[in-house]
Design an enzyme around this catalytic site. Structure first.
Site, short mmCIF file in Angstrom:
data_model
loop_
_atom_site.label_atom_id
_atom_site.label_comp_id
_atom_site.label_asym_id
_atom_site.label_seq_id
_atom_site.Cartn_x
_atom_site.Cartn_y
_atom_site.Cartn_z
N ASP A 134 0.93 -1.30 -0.05
CA ASP A 134 0.06 0.10 -0.06
C ASP A 134 0.93 1.42 -0.07
O ASP A 134 1.77 1.24 0.31
CB ASP A 134 -0.90 -0.06 1.24
CG ASP A 134 -2.02 -0.81 0.94
OD1 ASP A 134 -2.47 -1.38 -0.09
OD2 ASP A 134 -2.77 -1.11 2.15
N ARG A 184 -1.44 -0.47 -8.34
CA ARG A 184 -2.78 -0.19 -8.09
C ARG A 184 -2.73 1.47 -8.22
O ARG A 184 -1.76 1.82 -7.43
CB ARG A 184 -3.06 -0.60 -6.80
CG ARG A 184 -4.69 -0.39 -6.30
CD ARG A 184 -4.81 -0.39 -4.83
NE ARG A 184 -4.71 -1.72 -4.57
CZ ARG A 184 -4.43 -1.93 -3.08
NH1 ARG A 184 -4.32 -1.23 -2.14
NH2 ARG A 184 -4.15 -3.19 -2.75
#
Ligand SMILES: Cc1cc2nc3c(=O)[nH]c(=O)nc-3n(C[C@H](O)[C@H](O)[C@H](O)COP(=O)(O)OP(=O)(O)OC[C@H]3O[C@@H](n4cnc5c(N)ncnc54)[C@H](O)[C@@H]3O)c2cc1C
Length: 308
Positions: A134, A184
């Site tokens: 992340d 992402r």
């Protein structure tokens, strides 16, 4: 206007104590974080994969202060991998990790986070799945990208996240859009200063489209992390123009947000991955979800007042 205030509160210990102890908090938290333990979460994994969805699992808990907590974070992910092994779902269920939880902000944090995350990435590979790193606040990103590069030497399928609100991201996307990479793209969820990030929604959305085009036209595997209906249509159009087949990119959304849309996209034949968080240290994750949509905060505040 409310978003930045809530994001500032997400760093406050006093607010953490107040909100975590409020009697109604748990009910509201459950919408976004549907379990506290790996045992709670297995039925959710089975239910969602049974409905044709894929998952990325996040064990919440970013604000750690000791190396022992970082080791505990590693062990929590290893325990998750052990349970996933039994389910035999392979890459349909991957994991998302925040390097802060693996010790990145502590003394010697870069090496510590790398040492803690590597066994999780190895264990994930051994059961046929992978890990995505992340993106946290902008001060952590050079270290995150260096760890990502290091892990990819042995595990090229390790993914990472880039945030459209940061000025640096267009260059990061060009570097990352190479064969074998998994990236992402999200808008960005932290409170960032005007020196490093766009502040206006329309500027962030425009940057998102530019970066998405780079990813779709590149050689890697784009993961479109957004609930924004306009961006989802644009992503489909960019994928079509780039000649990508439905299994050459995927959509990702957060558990508890626009769930009907998860099912609609999956039913249309898209790969749809639901980011599903669980654990007890949910405060930072929960506050970011409140900050993203003021209506969530109003609902939360009303629940507190009516029960309080
Ligand atoms: C799979 C995934 C992984 C993510 N990982 C990261 C990460 O690593 N780092 C990072 O900084 N950010 C991450 N984010 C969060 C992201 O940066 C945004 O803050 C978040 O996705 C909201 O932006 P949006 O693209 O959905 O657009 P928005 O314009 O914010 O929202 C579009 C619509 O979606 C709905 N919506 C959005 N958020 C909420 C909410 N909280 N509650 C209810 N409805 C909502 C609303 O209907 C809203 O109108 C992630 C998001 C996703 C989907």
């Amino acid at each position: 206007m409310l978003g930045p205030v809530i994001l500032a509160a997400s760093r406050s210990d006093r607010m953490r104590r107040l909100i975590s102890a409020a009697p109604v908090t748990k009910q509201v938290v459950d919408r976004f974080i549907p379990g506290e333990s790996v045992t709670d979460i297995v039925p959710i994994i089975e239910e969602l994969t049974g409905r044709g969805l894929e998952l990325t699992m996040d064990v919440v808990g970013e604000d750690i202060t000791t190396p022992e907590q970082a080791t505990a974070a590693r062990d929590a992910y290893l325990a998750l991998v052990e349970r996933l092994r039994g389910l035999g779902l392979g890459e349909r269920v991957e994991m998302s990790v925040k390097l802060s939880m693996f010790g990145q902000a502590l003394d010697g944090g870069h090496e510590l986070a790398l040492a803690n995350v590597r066994p999780v990435v190895e264990a994930a590979a051994a059961i046929g799945t992978t890990v995505t790193l992340d993106a946290e606040d902008h001060t952590t990103l050079d270290s995150m990208f260096a760890i990502h590069e290091e892990l990819r030497r042995d595990f090229p399928q390790t993914g990472c996240v880039i945030q459209a609100y940061l000025f640096r991201t267009e260059a990061d996307a060009r570097r990352l859009a190479e064969a074998g990479s998994r990236v992402r793209l999200v808008k960005g969820a932290y409170k960032e200063p005007a020196e490093v990030a766009y502040q206006q929604k329309h500027e962030i959305d425009k940057a998102y489209v530019r970066i998405l085009r780079t990813l779709m036209e590149g050689e890697g595997y784009p993961m479109v992390g957004s609930h924004d209906p306009r961006l989802i249509s644009i992503a489909q159009e960019l994928a079509r123009r780039a000649g990508r087949k439905p299994d050459e990119y995927e959509f990702q959304m957060l558990y508890g947000i626009r769930s009907d849309e998860h099912l609609r996209l999956a039913a249309e034949g898209h790969r749809m991955r639901v980011y599903t968080a669980y654990g007890t240290d949910w405060y930072g994750y929960f506050m970011r979800r409140l900050a993203e949509k003021p209506a969530n905060l109003r609902f939360f505040a009303r629940s507190m007042l009516s029960k309080g």
